[in-house]
Design a protein around this motif. Sequence first.
Motif, PDB file in Angstrom:
ATOM      1  N   ASN A 179      46.158  52.957  41.280  1.00 59.66           N
ATOM      2  CA  ASN A 179      46.277  53.890  42.572  1.00 59.66           C
ATOM      3  C   ASN A 179      45.863  55.359  42.021  1.00 59.66           C
ATOM      4  O   ASN A 179      46.784  56.412  42.180  1.00 59.66           O
ATOM      5  CB  ASN A 179      48.050  54.075  42.596  1.00 59.66           C
ATOM      6  CG  ASN A 179      48.304  54.706  44.055  1.00 59.66           C
ATOM      7  OD1 ASN A 179      47.568  55.032  44.950  1.00 59.66           O
ATOM      8  ND2 ASN A 179      49.728  55.162  43.953  1.00 59.66           N
ATOM      9  N   ASP A 180      44.704  55.430  41.849  1.00 58.98           N
ATOM     10  CA  ASP A 180      43.882  56.826  41.859  1.00 58.98           C
ATOM     11  C   ASP A 180      44.103  57.514  42.874  1.00 58.98           C
ATOM     12  O   ASP A 180      43.470  57.287  44.038  1.00 58.98           O
ATOM     13  CB  ASP A 180      42.289  56.560  41.293  1.00 58.98           C
ATOM     14  CG  ASP A 180      42.360  55.796  40.045  1.00 58.98           C
ATOM     15  OD1 ASP A 180      43.326  55.742  39.255  1.00 58.98           O
ATOM     16  OD2 ASP A 180      41.196  55.277  39.755  1.00 58.98           O
ATOM     17  N   GLU A 181      44.648  58.745  42.944  1.00 54.21           N
ATOM     18  CA  GLU A 181      44.851  59.535  44.055  1.00 54.21           C
ATOM     19  C   GLU A 181      45.216  59.115  45.310  1.00 54.21           C
ATOM     20  O   GLU A 181      44.667  59.505  46.418  1.00 54.21           O
ATOM     21  CB  GLU A 181      43.494  60.302  44.129  1.00 54.21           C
ATOM     22  CG  GLU A 181      43.041  61.096  42.752  1.00 54.21           C
ATOM     23  CD  GLU A 181      41.660  61.959  42.926  1.00 54.21           C
ATOM     24  OE1 GLU A 181      41.011  61.353  44.109  1.00 54.21           O
ATOM     25  OE2 GLU A 181      41.316  62.541  42.184  1.00 54.21           O
ATOM     26  N   GLY A 182      46.209  58.027  45.234  1.00 54.26           N
ATOM     27  CA  GLY A 182      46.707  57.388  46.476  1.00 54.26           C
ATOM     28  C   GLY A 182      45.634  56.391  47.084  1.00 54.26           C
ATOM     29  O   GLY A 182      46.058  55.871  48.232  1.00 54.26           O
ATOM     30  N   ARG A 183      44.389  56.221  46.670  1.00 55.46           N
ATOM     31  CA  ARG A 183      43.583  55.325  47.031  1.00 55.46           C
ATOM     32  C   ARG A 183      43.965  53.877  46.810  1.00 55.46           C
ATOM     33  O   ARG A 183      44.722  53.550  46.175  1.00 55.46           O
ATOM     34  CB  ARG A 183      42.071  55.740  46.711  1.00 55.46           C
ATOM     35  CG  ARG A 183      41.665  57.200  46.976  1.00 55.46           C
ATOM     36  CD  ARG A 183      40.357  57.358  46.392  1.00 55.46           C
ATOM     37  NE  ARG A 183      40.064  57.433  45.018  1.00 55.46           N
ATOM     38  CZ  ARG A 183      38.796  57.259  44.505  1.00 55.46           C
ATOM     39  NH1 ARG A 183      37.641  57.581  45.211  1.00 55.46           N
ATOM     40  NH2 ARG A 183      38.900  57.421  43.184  1.00 55.46           N
ATOM     41  N   PRO A 184      43.355  53.107  47.683  1.00 52.80           N
ATOM     42  CA  PRO A 184      43.398  51.584  47.442  1.00 52.80           C
ATOM     43  C   PRO A 184      42.916  51.072  46.071  1.00 52.80           C
ATOM     44  O   PRO A 184      42.106  51.847  45.364  1.00 52.80           O
ATOM     45  CB  PRO A 184      42.451  50.741  48.604  1.00 52.80           C
ATOM     46  CG  PRO A 184      42.575  52.025  49.431  1.00 52.80           C
ATOM     47  CD  PRO A 184      42.384  53.236  48.802  1.00 52.80           C
TER      48      PRO A 184
END
Length: 359
Positions: free
Chosen positions: A206-211
């Motif tokens: 979940n890098d920086e809230g990305r998919p």
Amino acid sequence: MENGIVENGVCSKESVDGSCDVWSCKDSDSSSADHLVVMVHGILGSASDWKFGAKQFVKRLPDKVFVHCSERNMSKLTLDGVDVMGERLAQEVLEVIERKPNLRKISFVAHSVGGLVARYAIGRLYRPPKIENEDSSADTSSENSRGTIAGLEAINFITVATPHLGSRGNKQVPFLFGVTAFEKAANFVIHLIFRRTGRHLFLNDNDEGRPPLLRRMLEDEDENYFMSALRAFKRRVAYSNACYDHIVGWRTSSIRRNSELPKWEDSLDEKYPHIVYHEHCKACDAEQLDPSSMEDDGSDKIEEELVKGLSRVSWEKIDVSFHNCRQRFAAHSVIQVKDEVVHMEGADVIHHMIDHFLT
């Protein structure tokens, strides 16, 4: 070309950093070989994992191919994440091309997680086609509009037992026996064993809230041309173990839903005794794919998105079975012939790969 180890007309040279180049010892052959074949190993692997395959490629196609067995992500470096490994592989490929200026074509042959790493790397290496006129109505999906991979014509993209759909779904990691409790537990602890790569495989990064990364690799984003790069290859091939692969499940390696897994029978082909099924899947638009196919068959929403996304390009899907072999429980390594002595029963798969290879 500098000297290396000579064996049956095939030269090989291992570099200080561990990579291995393989080419024909015959000068006339090596000078005309303009097709770079990049071989990528799997998790905790090394360049030597493709030793048998590399030699067979050069032995059978001496005047066509120059093989490079990647080393940039060996051993514990394979735990750093698919993206980090992909960046390293991309840089390694550029270095090979720089020292071999006669190269005109490129293909990838990748085992296990190496297939995901190769998919990331080609997304970084992709160069869009040069547009000679500004006709916006031009068909950008035509043969003439294909881009290149680092300036080379993209020919074959071959994965071998690669978890294209990740490893989170039911029975995607067979040694967990399909037990839901085991699979849920693995999802929470996998990063303790396989670090960032484990998170990418289990789709819980979940890098920086990305998919999840594997989901993002279904699209072109910024300077990462993941799907354009995959589409640029003349053929895409997925070799899969239909059984006895305890590391990578059949569904994820063949990019299928449970309902799409074919019924197979023992091969009657003496030349390829372990190839049990071969199908050509045409590219499908997302709208063409039946949403009702996401049945209660062990798949989840993101797995369905991965199937749909990867189905936007055509694939040859080749299913393999070593169920009658002595080393069937090592199918994940046998399909690659990781060890020339122990895993030699998989040699026909390598020969099948070469016999169908576009040069």
